[in-house]
Scaffold this motif. Structure first.
Motif, mmCIF file in Angstrom:
data_model
loop_
_atom_site.group_PDB
_atom_site.id
_atom_site.type_symbol
_atom_site.label_atom_id
_atom_site.label_comp_id
_atom_site.label_asym_id
_atom_site.label_seq_id
_atom_site.Cartn_x
_atom_site.Cartn_y
_atom_site.Cartn_z
ATOM 1 N N ILE A 1 0.817 -1.223 0.000
ATOM 2 C CA ILE A 1 0.000 0.000 0.000
ATOM 3 C C ILE A 1 0.850 1.272 0.000
ATOM 4 O O ILE A 1 0.532 2.227 -0.720
ATOM 5 C CB ILE A 1 -1.013 -0.020 1.167
ATOM 6 C CG1 ILE A 1 -2.155 -1.000 0.833
ATOM 7 C CG2 ILE A 1 -1.592 1.375 1.426
ATOM 8 C CD1 ILE A 1 -3.210 -1.128 1.911
ATOM 9 N N PHE B 1 -6.164 -1.043 -4.564
ATOM 10 C CA PHE B 1 -5.653 -2.235 -3.898
ATOM 11 C C PHE B 1 -6.861 -3.109 -3.612
ATOM 12 O O PHE B 1 -7.712 -2.756 -2.786
ATOM 13 C CB PHE B 1 -4.927 -1.871 -2.608
ATOM 14 C CG PHE B 1 -4.178 -3.016 -1.987
ATOM 15 C CD1 PHE B 1 -2.802 -3.101 -2.098
ATOM 16 C CD2 PHE B 1 -4.851 -4.012 -1.298
ATOM 17 C CE1 PHE B 1 -2.106 -4.167 -1.529
ATOM 18 C CE2 PHE B 1 -4.171 -5.077 -0.736
ATOM 19 C CZ PHE B 1 -2.794 -5.151 -0.855
ATOM 20 N N LEU C 1 1.688 2.549 -3.525
ATOM 21 C CA LEU C 1 0.639 2.940 -4.472
ATOM 22 C C LEU C 1 0.868 4.354 -4.996
ATOM 23 O O LEU C 1 1.407 5.220 -4.300
ATOM 24 C CB LEU C 1 -0.736 2.862 -3.806
ATOM 25 C CG LEU C 1 -1.268 1.474 -3.443
ATOM 26 C CD1 LEU C 1 -2.601 1.604 -2.708
ATOM 27 C CD2 LEU C 1 -1.411 0.588 -4.669
#
Length: 238
Positions: free
Chosen positions: A119, A130, A122
């Motif tokens: 994450i 996600f 990203l």
């Protein structure tokens, strides 16, 4: 969307995502991560081995995937319902420590550790997604039949982790969408022992399910983060 990651890329749904992504998105770069060392990379798809039981391996996977550009899409296509003699519980008599350990390790803990590493990688300048394969049976309010204790509980816990991660991520990445996906009942090893109970036309091919879920992902916005959606775009109740 330029940089997509599929974790669990050798499974029925994971390999279907690998096949469908270039159809849905032109010139997309795809990384497939799997415990299967035999997968061969191609011009548009780069396969890498990942050890799901080793967090260092998961961290290395995140670094490889984000080395050249931020990540626009992560799909976790791992999961377990039965394994060997371990089958879904029909009653309290069937509960065991072994079942709970195995299903929570695969369905809950592993996705959480993947979130921890991926994450933060990203894309923060444009929409990024996600997505984790969850299940409608993880819905507490929708549970009308009971049974399947460890599987239901592991998916309910996964949905809570998705919600937590979505809240935290929104504080520093306003473009991120963290969600669960219910793929429907897919013709795979996971559903094989239970397919006789599936209504007509409700047993999907992996390609059809992956195609429909990618259509859902395309329509999502940051306001949808933390939720769970089915293959048809309908929100799954908590």
């Amino acid at each position: 969307m330029n940089n997509a990651i599929v974790i669990g890329s050798s499974g029925a749904i994971g390999s279907a995502f690998i096949k469908q992504l270039p159809i849905s998105f032109n010139n997309i770069s795809i990384f497939g991560f799997s415990s299967n060392k035999a997968l061969k990379s191609s011009q548009s798809i780069t396969y890498n081995y990942i050890n799901y039981k080793n967090e260092d391996s998961i961290e290395k996977a995140a670094l490889i995937a984000s080395e050249k550009s931020p990540i626009d899409l992560v799909i976790i296509a791992t999961g377990i319902l039965h394994y060997g003699e371990i089958m879904p519980e029909k009653s309290l008599r069937d509960l065991s420590l072994e079942k709970f350990h195995l299903l929570f390790e695969v369905n809950t803990i592993l996705p959480a550790l993947i979130m921890k590493q991926f994450i933060p990688k990203l894309n923060r300048k444009s929409k990024s997604v996600f997505a984790v394969l969850s299940a409608r049976v993880g819905s507490i309010s929708d549970n009308k039949l009971g049974g399947w204790y460890s599987y239901r509980a592991s998916k309910s816990a996964l949905n809570m982790i998705i919600k937590n991660a979505a809240i935290e991520t929104s504080r520093y990445n306003k473009h991120a969408v963290i969600i669960g996906l219910h793929p429907g009942t897919v013709d795979s090893q996971l559903s094989k022992p239970f397919q006789s109970n599936v209504p007509e036309k409700k047993l999907f091919t992996p390609d059809y399910s992956a195609k429909k879920m990618l259509e859902v992902l395309e329509k999502l916005a940051p306001k949808d983060t933390g939720k769970c959606f089915d293959w048809d775009g309908k929100e799954v109740a908590p």
